[in-house]
Write an enzyme that holds these catalytic residues in place. Structure first.
Site, PDB file in Angstrom:
ATOM      1  CE  LYS A 309     -43.549  69.995  28.511  1.00 50.40           C
ATOM      2  NZ  LYS A 309     -42.431  69.468  29.298  1.00 50.40           N
ATOM      3  CG  ASP A 346     -41.424  70.132  32.995  1.00 50.05           C
ATOM      4  OD1 ASP A 346     -42.143  69.254  33.528  1.00 50.05           O
ATOM      5  OD2 ASP A 346     -41.444  70.385  31.778  1.00 50.05           O
TER       6      ASP A 346
HETATM    7  P1  NAP Z   1     -36.662  67.928  23.588  1.00 50.91           P
HETATM    8  O1  NAP Z   1     -37.072  69.331  23.824  1.00 50.91           O
HETATM    9  O2  NAP Z   1     -37.037  67.256  22.319  1.00 50.91           O
HETATM   10  O3  NAP Z   1     -35.052  67.867  23.719  1.00 50.91           O
HETATM   11  C1  NAP Z   1     -34.354  66.692  23.515  1.00 50.91           C
HETATM   12  C2  NAP Z   1     -32.861  66.916  23.734  1.00 50.91           C
HETATM   13  O4  NAP Z   1     -32.264  65.634  23.661  1.00 50.91           O
HETATM   14  C3  NAP Z   1     -32.219  67.792  22.682  1.00 50.91           C
HETATM   15  O5  NAP Z   1     -31.235  68.570  23.275  1.00 50.91           O
HETATM   16  C4  NAP Z   1     -31.595  66.764  21.735  1.00 50.91           C
HETATM   17  O6  NAP Z   1     -30.379  67.196  21.153  1.00 50.91           O
HETATM   18  C5  NAP Z   1     -31.254  65.638  22.663  1.00 50.91           C
HETATM   19  N1  NAP Z   1     -31.264  64.365  21.967  1.00 50.91           N
HETATM   20  C6  NAP Z   1     -32.323  63.823  21.315  1.00 50.91           C
HETATM   21  N2  NAP Z   1     -31.953  62.626  20.808  1.00 50.91           N
HETATM   22  C7  NAP Z   1     -30.659  62.427  21.151  1.00 50.91           C
HETATM   23  C8  NAP Z   1     -29.740  61.390  20.907  1.00 50.91           C
HETATM   24  N3  NAP Z   1     -30.090  60.296  20.225  1.00 50.91           N
HETATM   25  N4  NAP Z   1     -28.498  61.504  21.393  1.00 50.91           N
HETATM   26  C9  NAP Z   1     -28.137  62.599  22.096  1.00 50.91           C
HETATM   27  N5  NAP Z   1     -28.954  63.633  22.348  1.00 50.91           N
HETATM   28  C10 NAP Z   1     -30.210  63.541  21.879  1.00 50.91           C
HETATM   29  O7  NAP Z   1     -37.191  66.985  24.745  1.00 50.91           O
HETATM   30  P2  NAP Z   1     -37.510  67.388  26.275  1.00 50.91           P
HETATM   31  O8  NAP Z   1     -38.890  67.838  26.414  1.00 50.91           O
HETATM   32  O9  NAP Z   1     -36.419  68.253  26.791  1.00 50.91           O
HETATM   33  O10 NAP Z   1     -37.445  65.963  26.959  1.00 50.91           O
HETATM   34  C11 NAP Z   1     -36.224  65.262  27.053  1.00 50.91           C
HETATM   35  C12 NAP Z   1     -36.494  63.981  27.812  1.00 50.91           C
HETATM   36  O11 NAP Z   1     -36.744  64.308  29.185  1.00 50.91           O
HETATM   37  C13 NAP Z   1     -37.775  63.279  27.352  1.00 50.91           C
HETATM   38  O12 NAP Z   1     -37.530  62.429  26.323  1.00 50.91           O
HETATM   39  C14 NAP Z   1     -38.269  62.601  28.585  1.00 50.91           C
HETATM   40  O13 NAP Z   1     -37.750  61.311  28.626  1.00 50.91           O
HETATM   41  C15 NAP Z   1     -37.693  63.416  29.715  1.00 50.91           C
HETATM   42  N6  NAP Z   1     -38.725  64.152  30.441  1.00 50.91           N
HETATM   43  C16 NAP Z   1     -39.155  63.601  31.580  1.00 50.91           C
HETATM   44  C17 NAP Z   1     -40.096  64.255  32.335  1.00 50.91           C
HETATM   45  C18 NAP Z   1     -40.542  63.634  33.619  1.00 50.91           C
HETATM   46  O14 NAP Z   1     -41.557  64.069  34.162  1.00 50.91           O
HETATM   47  N7  NAP Z   1     -39.818  62.665  34.134  1.00 50.91           N
HETATM   48  C19 NAP Z   1     -40.614  65.489  31.908  1.00 50.91           C
HETATM   49  C20 NAP Z   1     -40.158  66.037  30.719  1.00 50.91           C
HETATM   50  C21 NAP Z   1     -39.207  65.352  29.981  1.00 50.91           C
HETATM   51  P3  NAP Z   1     -30.304  68.141  19.842  1.00 50.91           P
HETATM   52  O15 NAP Z   1     -30.339  69.522  20.376  1.00 50.91           O
HETATM   53  O16 NAP Z   1     -29.025  67.772  19.230  1.00 50.91           O
HETATM   54  O17 NAP Z   1     -31.505  67.802  19.007  1.00 50.91           O
END
Ligand code: NAP
Length: 552
Positions: A309, A346
């Site tokens: 991305k 998004d």
């Molecule tokens: P990302 O860029 O990897 O970011 C993940 C975030 O979650 C980071 O801030 C991370 O914190 C935090 N995190 C990861 N593991 C954690 C844990 N065990 N406890 C607390 N915080 C934690 O991922 P993303 O693309 O933003 O996506 C996040 C989630 O959104 C995805 O996993 C997905 O389920 C959802 N999503 C859904 C859609 C949809 O269409 N519904 C679209 C996109 C994403 P740190 O900064 O500390 O690493």
């Protein structure tokens, strides 16, 4: 010789040889016929893998009866030898005897590997070719290289169809196969496909490049080649029967990608709106690999997911202002000039479900997380006038996002003391079997909980919120809305949102029930002793034959 071969092949095509051939396996003739019987109604083109039988020659009398009962369908007999990736351990003479008998039993087509053809005497091959439609095959289990050279060797022999199957080690190998098919299919009846996981897109796109048909597996677990997709996926999701040279290609790119529900959703949208387009899962190991395909296939639009991305931004001609602010792009359009433009849908995925329920200006929103989804939420909601707070496991990352998006950072310890209108989970906590929640019960001081996680449909967080009578917005709504916006950007048409939500809901239900089956305890000896009998499908009444006549 060439003239008679093309005459036979064109005769088969005139009888509407389907695009999709389904491979049938079985341990004995009864098993194979039972499987074929259950398949033939939806799949009137079957390949019998005789090499899976312990006694293929003896089985042909029974298969003959099946063929006579199904004159409306077309069948291939294949008895691939172990040296060529099949299961037949007999001699070349035996293989030839089986294929001859298959022709006598009524198979209109048989498949012979090039290596077998090389070893046959000229009159033996000629005799087989005179009896039956001949597919001359070559399988390369290592790479997609030297297709022209392989074909030059094959085309010395008479055949009705020349089938080249290679192995894709990257996405670009699909382009190599398609370019080869485009060139050769003008003069010859070709069948081509790439095996392996990176070759999956060729299973849907080869027919667009000139392959007369492609192969599908009867079901998951019954694949006869690596990377084979099921026939129902090819038919129902990728609409293989309507893919033609005018079909526009879209896809979702990521690594990994096999679990993405985007192909199910977007192909359903294209079908509903009668857009001649197909949407594929593109497993790219590098962005360079992807970019070659985008320009060469060519791909009209892309959904971009992890880990590309951010990286894709450097490859774009331009992107809209909010995509630049967020620093992540999930949607690419390839314009008529071939240049790539980026968007971030998004934001719509998060804002639209909320705006359907409330006016966002002045609402207090807590975002948990500071990754890509949190960034889309922070910039999108700030632009709508919401008062946005961010909390994150790694405070520095949360603080940086708060500063960039002109929102506020909140220490985690503070959350339980505050009241919000909306809480958004933008972390993966709760995903795929994790029974965790990113927030504790005492912290849920809010009216709405929007859990962006959508697999599973019901998370620990959403259950906790419902138990407190809070309004829950499932991640599925974000998934559908971000996809709907992509559809609109690509086609200029309103997206069929109800249809998209329906197919994703059904796919999630199917996935949940498959996972539930996997989690069941292993059967005890007693319960495993007598497996339930497979229901037998009724034999279909014989119809008047529309099958191509065999060669004299
Ligand atoms: P990302 O860029 O990897 O970011 C993940 C975030 O979650 C980071 O801030 C991370 O914190 C935090 N995190 C990861 N593991 C954690 C844990 N065990 N406890 C607390 N915080 C934690 O991922 P993303 O693309 O933003 O996506 C996040 C989630 O959104 C995805 O996993 C997905 O389920 C959802 N999503 C859904 C859609 C949809 O269409 N519904 C679209 C996109 C994403 P740190 O900064 O500390 O690493």
């Amino acid at each position: 010789m060439r003239e008679s071969s093309s005459t036979y092949a064109s005769r088969i095509r005139r009888f509407h040889l389907p695009r999709l051939c389904v491979a049938v396996i079985g341990s004995d003739p009864a098993d194979m016929i039972e499987r074929a019987e259950s398949l033939v109604r939806d799949n009137p083109f079957l390949e019998f893998r005789l090499d899976y039988l312990s006694q293929p020659l003896a089985a042909l009398a029974k298969l003959k009866i099946f063929l006579e009962l199904h004159p409306e369908a077309t069948f291939i007999a294949t008895c691939r030898r172990a040296v060529n990736g099949g299961k037949f351990r007999g001699s070349l003479a035996n293989e030839l005897a089986i294929l001859r008998k298959a022709a006598d039993a009524g198979f209109p087509l048989v498949d012979l590997e090039l290596q077998s053809a090389d070893s046959l005497k000229a009159d033996e091959l000629r005799d087989l070719y005179d009896r039956v439609g001949l597919i001359l095959s070559h399988h390369n289990f290592k790479s997609t290289k030297k297709l022209e050279e392989q074909f030059a060797e094959m085309s010395q022999y008479p055949a009705d169809f020349y089938k080249l199957v290679s192995t894709a080690t990257n996405l670009y190998d699909n382009v190599v196969m398609m370019k080869f098919l485009e060139k050769t299919s003008a003069k010859h009846e070709m069948v081509g496909v790439c095996m392996g996981e990176p070759g999956i897109i060729s299973r849907a796109l080869a027919v667009r490049a000139g392959s007369v048909f492609t192969f599908g597996a009867a079901s998951k677990g019954e694949e006869t080649a690596p990377g084979q997709v099921t026939a129902s996926e090819l038919r129902d999701i990728y609409r293989i029967e309507m893919v033609d040279q005018a079909t526009q290609v879209y896809g979702v790119v990521g690594d990994p990608i096999s679990h993405s529900l985007s192909p199910v959703m977007m192909n359903a949208a294209f079908r509903r709106e009668t857009v001649n387009a197909v949407y594929l899962a593109l497993h790219a190991k590098s962005l360079k690999d992807l970019l070659g395909c985008v320009r060469d296939i060519p791909i009209r639009g892309l959904s971009v997911t992890m880990p590309y991305k951010q990286e894709i931004l450097d490859e774009l001609e331009n992107s809209d202002p909010i995509t630049k602010q967020i620093g992540a792009c999930n949607t690419v359009v390839r314009a008529a000039d071939g240049k790539l433009y980026g968007f971030n849908t998004d934001v719509a995925g998060i804002v639209v479900p909320l705006e359907q329920r409330m006016t966002l200006a002045g609402t207090r929103v807590l975002i948990v997380g500071a990754g890509g989804a949190a960034r889309a939420a922070a910039f999108g909601l700030k632009a709508k006038g919401a008062e946005v707070f961010i909390t994150n496991r790694t405070p520095e990352k949360g603080q940086t996002l708060a500063r960039q998006s002109k929102t506020k950072y909140m220490k985690r310890a503070e959350v339980a003391k505050q009241q919000f209108d909306i809480m958004i989970n933008a972390t993966p906590v709760g995903m795929n079997g994790s029974k965790q929640s990113p927030l504790e019960d005492k912290e849920l001081n809010t009216k709405y909980v929007f859990d962006l996680v959508y697999t599973p449909a019901e998370t620990k967080l959403s259950k906790m919120a419902r138990a407190k009578n809070l309004q829950v917005i499932p991640g599925l709504e974000m998934f559908v809305q971000q996809g709907a916006r992509q559809f609109e950007i690509w086609t200029g048409k309103p997206a069929p949102i109800a249809e998209m939500a329906y197919v994703v809901t059904k796919a999630l239900e199917r996935r949940a029930s498959e996972e539930a089956v996997e989690e069941l305890p292993a059967p005890t000896k007693k319960s495993a002793a007598k497996p339930a009998a497979k229901p037998k499908s009724p034999a279909k009444p014989a119809k008047k034959s529309a099958k191509p006549a065999r060669k004299k």
